[in-house]
Design an enzyme around this catalytic site. Structure first.
Site, PDB file in Angstrom:
ATOM      1  N   HIS A 110       0.818  -1.218   0.000  1.00 46.54           N
ATOM      2  CA  HIS A 110       0.000   0.000   0.000  1.00 46.54           C
ATOM      3  C   HIS A 110       0.854   1.271   0.000  1.00 46.54           C
ATOM      4  O   HIS A 110       0.331   2.361  -0.254  1.00 46.54           O
ATOM      5  CB  HIS A 110      -0.993   0.002   1.170  1.00 46.54           C
ATOM      6  N   ASP A 141       0.060  -7.648   1.437  1.00 51.55           N
ATOM      7  CA  ASP A 141       0.450  -6.234   1.535  1.00 51.55           C
ATOM      8  C   ASP A 141       1.966  -6.077   1.598  1.00 51.55           C
ATOM      9  O   ASP A 141       2.487  -5.287   2.390  1.00 51.55           O
ATOM     10  CB  ASP A 141      -0.201  -5.563   2.746  1.00 51.55           C
ATOM     11  N   SER A 215       4.622   2.591   7.902  1.00 47.54           N
ATOM     12  CA  SER A 215       4.293   1.431   7.073  1.00 47.54           C
ATOM     13  C   SER A 215       5.479   1.003   6.230  1.00 47.54           C
ATOM     14  O   SER A 215       6.076   1.812   5.520  1.00 47.54           O
ATOM     15  CB  SER A 215       3.112   1.752   6.155  1.00 47.54           C
TER      16      SER A 215
END
Length: 465
Positions: A110, A141, A215
């Site tokens: 992402h 992911d 992230s």
């Protein structure tokens, strides 16, 4: 004399407290060396996305220069801060870390998904370096990107996440809110978390501070090995972050590096976990296993003889706890692999061989009322074998109403559902339902019903008083 004794006791207690505090402080991990050593391998990732439909420049408006309309559009652009010579872009920040000296970087999908440009900045670098995507895996992911810096780069080793225990100390490094190379520390709060992010959820939960921008950054053990990739947070909570285990990442990275994508095996079944009522209805001694609600035509499962209503209890001799575990286990296998599946069907156990095909995420998941019976015999459902909207017969029984607070309502049966089976037997009338409910349902304490909702089959177990 008494006073002297009290002073001695007080001094002894103070020394004991100081010793205990000193011992506790001595057991706390020293993280400065770890941060200094791991930091150079952590990178900041800057992505840029250009909208597909750009504003049309004035020279492409097909409006003659100097006309009133040309002046109007110029004023319109200036008023809304629309410079036709500048493209409007969206930018985002993320983290990642080098996993090899030649520039391979692991991050979240992402972070780089749909990005037109990806730039990376090293800890001690003054300039950004363009990166290219090697491969992505949206289902876990994870993404693998690469930079070419023309020199050997510091990198981090992927450790064994299975060895980590709840309570172990860890460190996170990332780029939260654009604050480069922020270090936070904490412990592993839990393992094996399923948070609904994807079919292969198996997250490590940590209380180390993780925020937007973290992230893709590493979660490190005290040996400096990456045991998780920071991925998600609970925005409404504090100290609740989630990381993808490194053991999952190892399998994904190997395929992304060699093939640019991840190929996973698939049986071709729709499955669901078993609750207590379902176990009662099926006569099972436990809730372990995965209940098959649908078998895709022509799938490996159909070819192997698996049918709707089967309970898959083992794969290759290993017990299956629930549907999530079965999905994850099959997902680690490759298309073409043959697995041995143990299924329970109406009290009988059999073993079948299933040769897996490739999983394609893009193709997945995508009457006048007659005698309706009394609520006790139909568990609160009003049923009809004719669709009142068009007068056509229904393949099964249409649920035209559900009594509030009834057993059917409590398990989520709703108007418009089509009742197809009860206790794995087709039903075409209210009498069929009433007979099974009154006999088997009352004996077992529950019945298993198969409904179709918008064409999709779903099992529900309804308790019977």
């Amino acid at each position: 004399m008494l006073r002297t004794k009290l002073i001695r006791i007080a001094l002894t207690c103070s020394l004991l407290v100081l010793f205990t505090v000193g011992q506790a402080l001595a057991e706390l991990p020293k993280l400065a060396d770890l941060a200094e050593k791991a930091g150079p391998a952590v990178v900041n990732i800057f992505t840029e996305t250009i909208p597909k439909q750009q504003q049309q420049p004035r020279t492409q408006r097909n409006i003659p220069r100097g006309t009133p309309f040309d002046d109007f559009f110029d004023q319109f652009d200036q008023f809304f801060n629309r410079d036709p010579q500048q493209q409007q872009r969206s930018r985002s920040l993320g983290s990642g870390f080098l996993i090899s000296a030649d520039g391979y970087i692991l991050t979240n999908n992402h972070v780089v998904e749909k990005a037109d440009r990806i730039n990376v900045k090293l800890q001690k670098g003054e300039k950004t370096i363009a990166a290219k995507v090697i491969g992505t895996d949206p289902e876990t992911d994870l993404a693998l990107i690469k930079i070419d810096n023309g020199s050997s780069l510091p990198y981090l080793k992927l450790g064994d996440s299975a060895k980590m225990r709840v309570g172990d100390w860890i460190m996170a490094i990332g780029n939260p809110f654009g604050l480069s190379h922020t270090v936070t520390a904490g412990i592993i709060s839990a393992k094996g978390r399923v948070i609904g992010a994807g079919p292969y959820d198996d997250f490590i939960q940590t209380d180390a501070s993780i925020n937007p921008g973290n992230s893709g950054g590493p979660l490190l053990n005290l040996d400096g090995e990456v045991i998780g990739i920071n991925t998600a947070i609970v925005s409404s909570g504090q100290g609740i972050g989630f990381a993808i285990p490194s053991n999952i990442a190892k399998e994904v990275v190997a395929q992304l590096k060699s093939k640019g994508k991840v190929r996973r095996g698939m049986m071709g079944v729709t499955i669901q976990s078993i609750d207590e009522n379902t176990a009662k209805a099926l006569g099972l001694s436990s809730t372990h296993g995965a209940l098959v609600s649908q078998v895709s035509p022509g799938s490996p499962a159909e070819k192997a003889g698996i049918v709707s209503g089967d309970v898959i209890t083992e794969v290759n001799g290993q017990a299956v706890t629930d549907s999530h575990e079965l999905t994850a286990r099959i997902g680690t296998m490759a298309p073409g692999d043959t697995v041995s599946a143990t299924v329970l069907r109406k009290g009988q156990t059999k073993t079948v061989k299933v040769t897996l095909t490739e999983r394609d995420p893009k193709k997945l998941g995508k009457a006048e009322e007659q005698d309706q019976g009394d609520e006790s015999s139909t568990l609160g459902m009003s049923l009809s074998n004719v669709d009142p909207r068009n007068g056509r017969p229904v393949d099964g029984l249409l649920v035209v109403n559900v009594a509030p607070g009834s057993p059917a309502a409590e398990v989520g049966i709703r108007r418009g559902d089509v009742l197809v089976e009860v206790n794995q037997r087709p039903v075409g009338s209210v009498a069929d339902v009433a007979q099974i409910v009154n006999k088997e349902g009352k004996a077992n304490g529950a019945v298993l019903v198969l409904i179709k909702r918008q064409g999709q089959p779903v099992f529900r177990s309804i308790p019977v008083q």
